[in-house]
Scaffold this active site. Structure first.
Site, PDB file in Angstrom:
ATOM      1  N   CYS A   1       2.797 -27.475  -2.731  1.00  0.00           N
ATOM      2  CA  CYS A   1       3.761 -28.221  -3.629  1.00  0.00           C
ATOM      3  C   CYS A   1       4.266 -29.358  -2.928  1.00  0.00           C
ATOM      4  O   CYS A   1       3.484 -30.156  -2.394  1.00  0.00           O
ATOM      5  CB  CYS A   1       4.816 -27.073  -4.022  1.00  0.00           C
ATOM      6  SG  CYS A   1       5.464 -26.123  -2.707  1.00  0.00           S
TER       7      CYS A   1
ATOM      8  N   ASP B   1       6.729 -28.607   0.216  1.00  0.00           N
ATOM      9  CA  ASP B   1       6.607 -28.406   1.589  1.00  0.00           C
ATOM     10  C   ASP B   1       6.002 -26.746   1.731  1.00  0.00           C
ATOM     11  O   ASP B   1       5.833 -26.658   2.844  1.00  0.00           O
ATOM     12  CB  ASP B   1       8.156 -28.061   1.894  1.00  0.00           C
ATOM     13  CG  ASP B   1       9.055 -29.254   2.188  1.00  0.00           C
ATOM     14  OD1 ASP B   1       8.427 -30.396   2.770  1.00  0.00           O
ATOM     15  OD2 ASP B   1      10.089 -29.325   1.737  1.00  0.00           O
ATOM     16  N   GLY B   2       5.542 -26.491   0.711  1.00  0.00           N
ATOM     17  CA  GLY B   2       4.503 -25.268   0.770  1.00  0.00           C
ATOM     18  C   GLY B   2       5.147 -23.822   1.217  1.00  0.00           C
ATOM     19  O   GLY B   2       4.627 -23.084   1.530  1.00  0.00           O
ATOM     20  N   TRP B   3       6.468 -23.825   0.638  1.00  0.00           N
ATOM     21  CA  TRP B   3       7.174 -22.521   0.870  1.00  0.00           C
ATOM     22  C   TRP B   3       7.947 -22.073  -0.335  1.00  0.00           C
ATOM     23  O   TRP B   3       8.537 -20.829  -0.245  1.00  0.00           O
ATOM     24  CB  TRP B   3       8.165 -22.625   2.212  1.00  0.00           C
ATOM     25  CG  TRP B   3       9.273 -23.652   2.040  1.00  0.00           C
ATOM     26  CD1 TRP B   3       9.852 -24.253   1.006  1.00  0.00           C
ATOM     27  CD2 TRP B   3       9.679 -24.579   3.193  1.00  0.00           C
ATOM     28  NE1 TRP B   3      10.655 -25.356   1.236  1.00  0.00           N
ATOM     29  CE2 TRP B   3      10.481 -25.457   2.527  1.00  0.00           C
ATOM     30  CE3 TRP B   3       9.152 -24.689   4.360  1.00  0.00           C
ATOM     31  CZ2 TRP B   3      11.345 -26.341   3.352  1.00  0.00           C
ATOM     32  CZ3 TRP B   3       9.860 -25.627   5.155  1.00  0.00           C
ATOM     33  CH2 TRP B   3      10.812 -26.373   4.687  1.00  0.00           C
TER      34      TRP B   3
ATOM     35  N   LYS C   1      12.027 -19.996   2.601  1.00  0.00           N
ATOM     36  CA  LYS C   1      13.488 -20.029   2.654  1.00  0.00           C
ATOM     37  C   LYS C   1      14.791 -19.205   2.080  1.00  0.00           C
ATOM     38  O   LYS C   1      15.430 -19.606   1.481  1.00  0.00           O
ATOM     39  CB  LYS C   1      13.898 -21.531   2.780  1.00  0.00           C
ATOM     40  CG  LYS C   1      13.122 -22.389   3.345  1.00  0.00           C
ATOM     41  CD  LYS C   1      13.590 -24.023   3.355  1.00  0.00           C
ATOM     42  CE  LYS C   1      14.627 -24.327   3.459  1.00  0.00           C
ATOM     43  NZ  LYS C   1      15.131 -25.988   3.469  1.00  0.00           N
TER      44      LYS C   1
ATOM     45  N   ARG D   1      17.552 -20.359   0.164  1.00  0.00           N
ATOM     46  CA  ARG D   1      17.510 -20.118  -1.476  1.00  0.00           C
ATOM     47  C   ARG D   1      18.529 -19.039  -1.768  1.00  0.00           C
ATOM     48  O   ARG D   1      18.931 -19.227  -3.315  1.00  0.00           O
ATOM     49  CB  ARG D   1      16.166 -19.498  -1.814  1.00  0.00           C
ATOM     50  CG  ARG D   1      15.145 -20.671  -1.454  1.00  0.00           C
ATOM     51  CD  ARG D   1      15.066 -22.007  -2.272  1.00  0.00           C
ATOM     52  NE  ARG D   1      14.237 -22.885  -1.977  1.00  0.00           N
ATOM     53  CZ  ARG D   1      14.423 -23.821  -1.069  1.00  0.00           C
ATOM     54  NH1 ARG D   1      15.572 -24.268  -0.838  1.00  0.00           N
ATOM     55  NH2 ARG D   1      13.450 -24.970  -0.709  1.00  0.00           N
TER      56      ARG D   1
END
Length: 639
Positions: free
Chosen positions: A406, A408-410, A448, A452
């Site tokens: 996406c 940042d990939g997290w 995160k 989040r």
């Protein structure tokens, strides 16, 4: 009771007068956070004297609470007479007890018990309601906004600033990090037989997948988090990629999150890899090392074209170029196919869940239900996430390797990789395997959680907060509804996971990445959620589970087949008839217990048969000895 899109609303709107007392008690029983907590002696130490609980019991008279299951390490802070303003009916007089872990309310003016048991970590916001000169009954007090789809309101007497002390204490203990204090997970003294931190070992999981091999190797280049501080220490990369290649690729990927392997298909050798967006920027920069690296992923199993799944809508990916990001263009990545999956960002998801909460708590309006639900777009987002994961799983199952990212990939990346792996690999559908999946794709790869969820942080308006993980668990629930025999775990596990996502009772979901957990010594100083789950696995087992090792699950990602998860999102509303355990499930569980009893009896008879006593030999040859076998054969017939 379930809401199914397109089929109308099944509501039981009962008289509020008859529901209010029963409601909160049933909510309490339905909440696994407090229902299954181990019992420990109550500590009643006053604020600031937690080191001497025995002395505090003598110096401060507090009412004993025999019905509260105090946790080891939990200490009482304050008691106060208060009025709970029930959103479903009238005000209820009672007493609130605040500990360093929870807010507990118990009524005092009714024969029917009314209780609230709320972990302080669930609290998102505490506000003062009304002022000293406010008029109207119960207009002066506190309003508490929770992260688990409910709000609480309490009223106090207006004389003498009666709410000041309890407001300050709740604010302090609900947001400990904002006050220089520790999260409760670091204060808990719970002990369990199994160490849940041992559930996931990276090398063990990669070996289970058949790695390393001639195509993929394990690298320890990130052992000190020098390559990428949000990745785990153990990574799997193409066999032909050198350490220098990895370092050069990291410079061209957002947050240095290079493409690494998540899952390997043992039969066709196709892989799921994950990463962040390339740093293309407005000028359309290229990086030959990155282009070659993706080609190595493609070549590993001879894939004709590598499929890159970009979770974002096309317009968002283009807009990210303005901030230095972007996507893989056709001219630079000629052996790759780029597919946008149109899943929206964290801000859209946050607003969507907020709208959902507005329509389900405290009241559900039957006449406008379908249009109200549609206006939240929540199920539409669930559909897009599931649809994207299905595309990934189908492509890998057909023998083609994929890259998923996406921004940042997290966030969306973790949703897509973990859901597609759940569809492809039956191991992740077991109780233990699902824990491994969460530890691997979400926790170790740096979703995160702290940002989040906002653990212990008073900044409720933080733009980084978003229900990405809740959305993922909802997608898993949708799959369990469509494939009721494919998962070893049940809905209770999913609810417990979400409850402790917020509770701060365990260290599992704390902090943003593995490096932060390591620097805070989380594995040593806190207890894992999986220790708690393993202490009573029977509570989380699906009795209808039928192992099928090679089956790939393709759920129907259609609005007609998706449902609102009522037993999670609307579980606090007493006007909704909660969906109870089905009679079929209950009867099947009874049969399983009966089977176990017969197996135990058979084992006893076999032991007797092996004994040298002539009496035992005679008894073992009687026709009755065969009876247990007959029952067992019958009960083991597939349901």
């Amino acid at each position: 009771m379930t809401f199914r899109r397109g089929s109308g609303l099944y509501l039981a709107l009962l008289g509020a007068d008859s529901w209010v007392n029963v409601a909160l008690e049933s909510c309490r029983k339905a909440n696994p956070v407090m229902a299954s907590a181990p019992i420990a002696p109550y500590n009643s130490s006053p604020l600031g004297n937690s080191s001497s609980p025995n002395a505090s019991r003598e110096s401060l008279k507090m009412e004993p609470l025999a019905d509260v299951a105090m946790l080891p390490g939990e200490e009482r802070v304050i008691d106060k007479d208060i009025i709970y303003i029930c959103p479903f009916n009238a005000a209820v007089k009672g007493k609130v007890f605040i500990t360093n872990y929870r807010l507990y309310f118990k009524n005092t003016d009714s024969e029917s018990p009314v209780t609230l048991d709320v972990p302080l970590g669930v609290i998102s916001r505490v506000e003062k309601m009304g002022g000293a000169s406010s008029r109207g009954e119960n207009s002066y007090g506190l309003e508490i906004t929770c992260k688990d789809m409910r709000n609480l309101r309490f009223a106090l007497k207006q004389e003498g600033h009666s709410r000041r002390d309890i407001f300050e204490i709740i604010f302090k203990y609900a947001f400990p990090l904002s006050h220089g204090m520790q999260l409760f997970a670091f204060l808990s003294q719970e002990k369990y037989e199994e160490n849940g931190w041992n559930v996931y070992e990276a090398m063990e999981e990669y070996r289970r997948q058949g790695l390393p091999n001639s195509e993929w190797r394990v690298t320890f280049i990130n052992k000190n988090y020098e390559l990428c501080d949000t990745y785990p220490t153990i990574l799997v990369v193409p066999y032909k990629a050198t350490e220098e290649d990895l370092k050069r690729v990291a410079t061209f990927r957002s947050r240095c999150r290079i493409p690494v392997l998540s899952w390997f298909h043992k039969e066709n050798h196709a892989v799921i890899t994950r990463c962040s967006q390339p740093l293309v920027g407005m000028s359309g920069k290229r990086n030959k090392d990155d282009e070659r690296y993706l080609d190595l992923i493609r070549e590993a199993n001879g894939t004709t074209k590598l499929t890159i799944y970009d979770a974002r809508p096309n317009v968002n990916a283009v807009a990210n170029k303005a901030t230095g990001g972007g996507y893989e263009g056709d001219d630079a990545y000629q052996n790759a196919e780029l597919v946008f999956l149109d899943i929206h960002n964290i801000h859209v998801m946050r607003e969507s869940l907020k709208k959902l909460k507005d329509i389900v708590y405290p009241n559900v309006e039957e006449s406008h239900w379908l249009s109200s639900l549609e206006s939240t777009h929540w199920l539409e987002h669930i559909k897009l996430v599931l649809s994207g994961a299905i595309q990934v799983a189908d492509k890998v199952s057909s023998g083609s390797s994929v890259v998923v990212h996406c921004s940042d990939g997290w966030d969306r990346t973790a949703q897509l990789t973990s859901l597609s792996m759940l569809m492809l690999d039956s191991y992740y559908r077991t109780l233990r395997g699902f824990q491994v999946l969460l530890e691997k794709e979400w926790i170790s790869f740096g979703h995160k959680f702290a940002s989040r969820i906002g653990h212990g942080d008073k900044n409720h308006a933080d733009q980084d907060r978003s229900p990405i993980f809740v959305q993922f668990i909802d997608c898993v629930w949708q799959m369990t509804k469509q494939f009721p025999t494919a998962f070893e775990f049940n809905e209770r596990l999913l609810v417990v996971i979400l409850d402790h996502l917020y509770s701060c009772r365990f260290g599992t979901f704390l902090y943003n990445c593995e490096s932060a957990r390591e620097s805070n010594n989380v594995r040593v100083k806190t207890v894992s959620l999986w220790s708690f789950v393993s202490s009573d696995t029977s509570f989380y087992v699906n009795p209808f589970y039928t192992p099928e090792s090679s089956r790939v699950l393709y759920p129907v990602a259609s609005m007609r087949h998706l449902e609102l998860w009522v037993t999670y999102y609307i579980r606090w509303n007493p006007r909704i008839q909660q969906q109870q355990q089905s009679p079929v499930e209950q009867r099947y569980k009874e049969l399983l217990v009966l089977r176990d009893q017969y197996l135990k009896k058979l084992e006893e008879l076999q032991l007797s048969d092996s004994a040298p006593s002539p009496t035992h030999l005679t008894n073992s040859s009687t026709p009755n000895a065969a009876t247990p076998n007959q029952h067992i054969t019958h009960l083991q017939t597939p349901f």
